[in-house]
Write a protein that holds these residues in place. Structure first.
Motif, PDB file in Angstrom:
ATOM      1  N   TRP A  25      37.173  32.219  47.012  1.00 12.48           N
ATOM      2  CA  TRP A  25      36.783  32.788  45.730  1.00 12.48           C
ATOM      3  C   TRP A  25      35.494  33.589  45.864  1.00 12.48           C
ATOM      4  O   TRP A  25      35.364  34.668  45.275  1.00 12.48           O
ATOM      5  CB  TRP A  25      36.587  31.708  44.672  1.00 12.48           C
ATOM      6  N   ALA A  29      35.226  37.411  44.753  1.00 12.84           N
ATOM      7  CA  ALA A  29      34.331  37.822  43.676  1.00 12.84           C
ATOM      8  C   ALA A  29      33.335  38.876  44.145  1.00 12.84           C
ATOM      9  O   ALA A  29      33.087  39.872  43.451  1.00 12.84           O
ATOM     10  CB  ALA A  29      33.594  36.602  43.120  1.00 12.84           C
ATOM     11  N   GLU A  35      35.185  43.967  38.322  1.00 14.38           N
ATOM     12  CA  GLU A  35      36.206  43.138  37.680  1.00 14.38           C
ATOM     13  C   GLU A  35      35.614  41.802  37.245  1.00 14.38           C
ATOM     14  O   GLU A  35      35.921  41.298  36.152  1.00 14.38           O
ATOM     15  CB  GLU A  35      37.386  42.912  38.628  1.00 14.38           C
ATOM     16  N   ILE A  36      34.751  41.242  38.081  1.00 15.04           N
ATOM     17  CA  ILE A  36      34.114  39.978  37.730  1.00 15.04           C
ATOM     18  C   ILE A  36      33.191  40.170  36.526  1.00 15.04           C
ATOM     19  O   ILE A  36      33.145  39.326  35.616  1.00 15.04           O
ATOM     20  CB  ILE A  36      33.336  39.405  38.924  1.00 15.04           C
ATOM     21  N   ASP A  39      35.370  40.486  33.393  1.00  9.50           N
ATOM     22  CA  ASP A  39      35.913  39.177  33.034  1.00  9.50           C
ATOM     23  C   ASP A  39      34.811  38.256  32.527  1.00  9.50           C
ATOM     24  O   ASP A  39      35.022  37.473  31.589  1.00  9.50           O
ATOM     25  CB  ASP A  39      36.615  38.552  34.230  1.00  9.50           C
ATOM     26  N   HIS A  40      33.636  38.349  33.134  1.00 11.37           N
ATOM     27  CA  HIS A  40      32.501  37.547  32.683  1.00 11.37           C
ATOM     28  C   HIS A  40      32.161  37.870  31.230  1.00 11.37           C
ATOM     29  O   HIS A  40      31.936  36.965  30.410  1.00 11.37           O
ATOM     30  CB  HIS A  40      31.298  37.816  33.591  1.00 11.37           C
ATOM     31  N   ARG A 134      29.810  28.685  39.465  1.00 12.46           N
ATOM     32  CA  ARG A 134      30.189  29.982  40.043  1.00 12.46           C
ATOM     33  C   ARG A 134      29.086  31.027  39.888  1.00 12.46           C
ATOM     34  O   ARG A 134      28.886  31.854  40.785  1.00 12.46           O
ATOM     35  CB  ARG A 134      31.514  30.444  39.436  1.00 12.46           C
ATOM     36  N   PRO A 200      40.846  38.938  40.826  1.00 16.86           N
ATOM     37  CA  PRO A 200      39.477  38.415  40.760  1.00 16.86           C
ATOM     38  C   PRO A 200      39.048  38.137  39.328  1.00 16.86           C
ATOM     39  O   PRO A 200      39.061  39.026  38.484  1.00 16.86           O
ATOM     40  CB  PRO A 200      38.642  39.549  41.380  1.00 16.86           C
ATOM     41  N   ARG A 201      38.680  36.902  39.073  1.00 15.32           N
ATOM     42  CA  ARG A 201      38.236  36.487  37.763  1.00 15.32           C
ATOM     43  C   ARG A 201      37.144  35.433  37.934  1.00 15.32           C
ATOM     44  O   ARG A 201      37.033  34.786  38.968  1.00 15.32           O
ATOM     45  CB  ARG A 201      39.385  35.867  36.943  1.00 15.32           C
ATOM     46  N   MET A 202      36.349  35.204  36.898  1.00  9.58           N
ATOM     47  CA  MET A 202      35.339  34.153  36.976  1.00  9.58           C
ATOM     48  C   MET A 202      35.974  32.793  37.237  1.00  9.58           C
ATOM     49  O   MET A 202      35.406  31.951  37.923  1.00  9.58           O
ATOM     50  CB  MET A 202      34.534  34.100  35.668  1.00  9.58           C
TER      51      MET A 202
END
Length: 204
Positions: A25, A29, A35-36, A39-40, A134, A200-202
């Motif tokens: 991960w 990330a 992208e992170i 999403d954040h 994270r 990719p996501r949190m």
């Protein structure tokens, strides 16, 4: 069973997460910072919305709005900070497909009260705990100084948020009941993240 104390207590030390985030991960990330970030921002918006939803659901619950209203405002402040960085980089919010993480946890919230209230606090707390973990990894490993500073600045408040949700539960339920249910939900949370989501996501 259901109880109510007059004063918020400091949450006792407790292990919220049953597993640590994988190296996979971290690599995913760091390789996809925009992208992170997007999403954040969405996660902060959803966190504020969930706090407000609880305020409306339990409108007459003593001591709840006093905690959740400032929490929601702080989540929105974080949201604004993240989108400010996105703007400075020529990007904005975009619709991103959500990973299964949040939806699967929310499905395990029981429907009958007061168990619904307990589960809502614990699920929200687990999500905040994972976000804190994270963000701490991003603050440590991100090669981007601006993002490293962003995530580092948010750590203290993220830690406080999951502590607040535990305190809300502890004010109203027996500790043995809280710990038993928390363990069940924490194992589920860990299981959901046991395989890296392809996007990719949190919380991928």
């Amino acid at each position: 069973m259901y109880k109510l104390q007059k004063k918020i207590t400091t949450p006792r030390k407790i292990t919220w997460l049953k597993s640590s985030t994988s190296q996979s991960w971290i690599k995913q990330a760091i390789a996809n910072p925009i992208e992170i970030l997007i999403d954040h921002a969405n996660c902060e918006r959803k966190a504020a919305g969930f706090a407000i939803q609880l305020m409306f659901r339990y409108l007459s619950e003593p001591g709840l709005a006093e905690v959740l209203s400032p929490l929601a405002r702080e989540e929105l402040e974080h949201f604004e900070k993240v989108i400010g960085i996105l703007h400075s980089r020529g990007r904005y919010l975009e619709p991103l497909a959500a990973p299964p993480y949040g939806g699967l946890l929310m499905k395990r919230i029981r429907k009958e009260e007061p168990l619904r209230m307990l589960d809502s606090f614990l699920v929200a707390g687990l999500i905040e705990a994972r976000s804190h973990e994270r963000m701490s990894l991003l603050a440590k490993f991100s090669p981007d100084d601006e993002l490293k500073n962003l995530y580092g600045e948010l750590l203290k408040s993220e830690a406080r948020h999951f502590g607040l949700y535990f305190s809300l539960a502890e004010q109203r339920f027996d500790r043995s009941e809280i710990i038993s249910r928390l363990n069940e939900l924490a194992f589920l949370e860990s299981s959901i993240l046991s395989e890296l989501h392809y996007e990719p996501r949190m919380h991928s």
